[in-house]
Motif scaffolding. Structure first.
Motif, PDB file in Angstrom:
ATOM      1  N   TRP A  98      33.575  42.986  47.131  1.00  9.41           N
ATOM      2  CA  TRP A  98      33.961  41.156  46.771  1.00  9.41           C
ATOM      3  C   TRP A  98      35.089  41.564  45.195  1.00  9.41           C
ATOM      4  O   TRP A  98      35.496  40.481  44.906  1.00  9.41           O
ATOM      5  N   VAL A 101      38.117  38.432  46.086  1.00 13.17           N
ATOM      6  CA  VAL A 101      37.541  37.454  46.017  1.00 13.17           C
ATOM      7  C   VAL A 101      36.878  36.859  44.444  1.00 13.17           C
ATOM      8  O   VAL A 101      37.593  35.722  44.227  1.00 13.17           O
ATOM      9  N   LEU A 102      36.789  38.152  44.065  1.00 13.52           N
ATOM     10  CA  LEU A 102      36.202  37.152  42.094  1.00 13.52           C
ATOM     11  C   LEU A 102      37.620  36.823  41.520  1.00 13.52           C
ATOM     12  O   LEU A 102      37.485  36.075  40.550  1.00 13.52           O
ATOM     13  N   PHE A 104      40.291  35.922  42.688  1.00 10.79           N
ATOM     14  CA  PHE A 104      41.015  34.605  43.495  1.00 10.79           C
ATOM     15  C   PHE A 104      40.212  33.722  42.589  1.00 10.79           C
ATOM     16  O   PHE A 104      40.497  32.713  42.194  1.00 10.79           O
ATOM     17  N   LEU A 105      39.203  33.892  42.897  1.00 11.15           N
ATOM     18  CA  LEU A 105      37.779  32.658  42.021  1.00 11.15           C
ATOM     19  C   LEU A 105      38.291  32.659  39.907  1.00 11.15           C
ATOM     20  O   LEU A 105      38.566  31.293  39.769  1.00 11.15           O
ATOM     21  N   ALA A 108      41.698  30.736  40.730  1.00 11.62           N
ATOM     22  CA  ALA A 108      41.735  29.808  41.574  1.00 11.62           C
ATOM     23  C   ALA A 108      42.570  27.521  40.862  1.00 11.62           C
ATOM     24  O   ALA A 108      43.099  27.253  41.377  1.00 11.62           O
TER      25      ALA A 108
END
Length: 283
Positions: A98, A101-102, A104-105, A108
């Motif tokens: 992940w 994804v982290l 990207f957060l 974001a």
């Protein structure tokens, strides 16, 4: 050899031209403007004077704005570092699937405008905002707290908005470190805390310097966030330049303030490059 040097200069020509047109020329223009005399009808009179800079030093109003801007910018960089370093360390060391994804957060928030994120803080911190309502509902407070139009509100929002600019230089610096160095320190008897402070932290100084320089300069020049969350109570240099140019039409004084702001930012960037040279062993 001369051919390679000519080719290198040719490659640098476009970016040099861009810097001359969009950085050096504007800075030179408002430096010259800052030395002109203000006139209410003609905007400025091309008569050399130092009264604009003298006013920034002698007038308590402008002196307070300069000191407040430096204070908020420094605190923004400091809190961004304190909050961003653990996050960057986790992202650099984690092996989870992940991780993307982290990352990207983290990035974001940059996909939405500064005004949108600032208005989000207005909704949270307003007298009828979510935070006051929650505190009233739990009985912690008897009446709404005054959270807007304060330095604290500006500081919190700037830390949130500028956090990615601190995390990514730190992440790059931490991810590039050789993990065998930390394992070697552990083999020699150093605990995790000692390894961090004597190995990991010193090796990440370049990321700390870069992130701090970015956040400080961006916070010092912020306009929208201080204007919306600080109002007239928390005036910063960016707001003052905006008001002087568009409302008061005192372009010479606005140019003097802009020059002071840019000079402070160049000093910070200069310190960063000096830190980099010192690390590389260059005098």
């Amino acid at each position: 050899m001369s051919g390679e040097r000519a080719f290198s200069r040719l490659l640098l020509a476009p970016i040099t031209l861009v810097y001359l047109l969009f950085l050096i020329a504007p800075i030179s223009f408002f430096l010259a403007m800052s030395l002109f005399r203000y006139d209410a009808f003609e905007l400025y009179i091309p008569t050399l004077t130092g009264e604009n800079f003298a006013r920034l030093v002698t007038d308590g109003y402008y002196r307070d704005i300069i000191l407040r801007t430096l204070k908020i910018a420094f605190l923004t960089a400091a809190f961004s570092l304190l909050l961003g370093y653990p996050l960057a360390y986790f992202l650099a060391r984690t092996k989870t699937i992940w991780r993307g994804v982290l990352m990207f957060l983290v990035i974001a928030p940059l996909m939405s405008g500064v005004i949108v994120r600032t208005y989000g803080w207005i909704i949270l911190l307003g007298s009828e905002g979510a935070l006051n309502r929650a505190l009233l509902w739990t009985g912690v407070i008897a009446e709404p707290l005054k959270l807007l139009n304060t330095e604290g509100a500006v500081l919190v929002a700037l830390v949130h908005i500028l956090m990615p600019y601190m995390v990514f230089p730190l992440f790059s610096s931490l991810a590039s470190q050789d993990p065998d160095v930390e394992r070697a320190a552990g083999t020699l008897g150093a605990g995790r805390i000692r390894t961090f402070f004597e190995v990991t932290l010193p090796l990440s100084k370049a990321g700390i310097a870069m992130g701090s320089a970015l956040v400080f300069t961006l916070a010092a020049g912020a306009v929208v966030t201080p204007a919306l969350l600080g109002g007239k109570n928390v005036q910063m240099l960016g707001q003052q330049i905006y008001d002087l140019v568009l409302s008061t039409l005192n372009w010479p004084l606005a140019s003097a303030i802009a020059f002071v702001l840019v000079a402070c930012q160049f000093v910070i960037i200069g310190l960063y490059f000096r830190t980099g040279k010192a690390k590389a062993g260059v005098v």
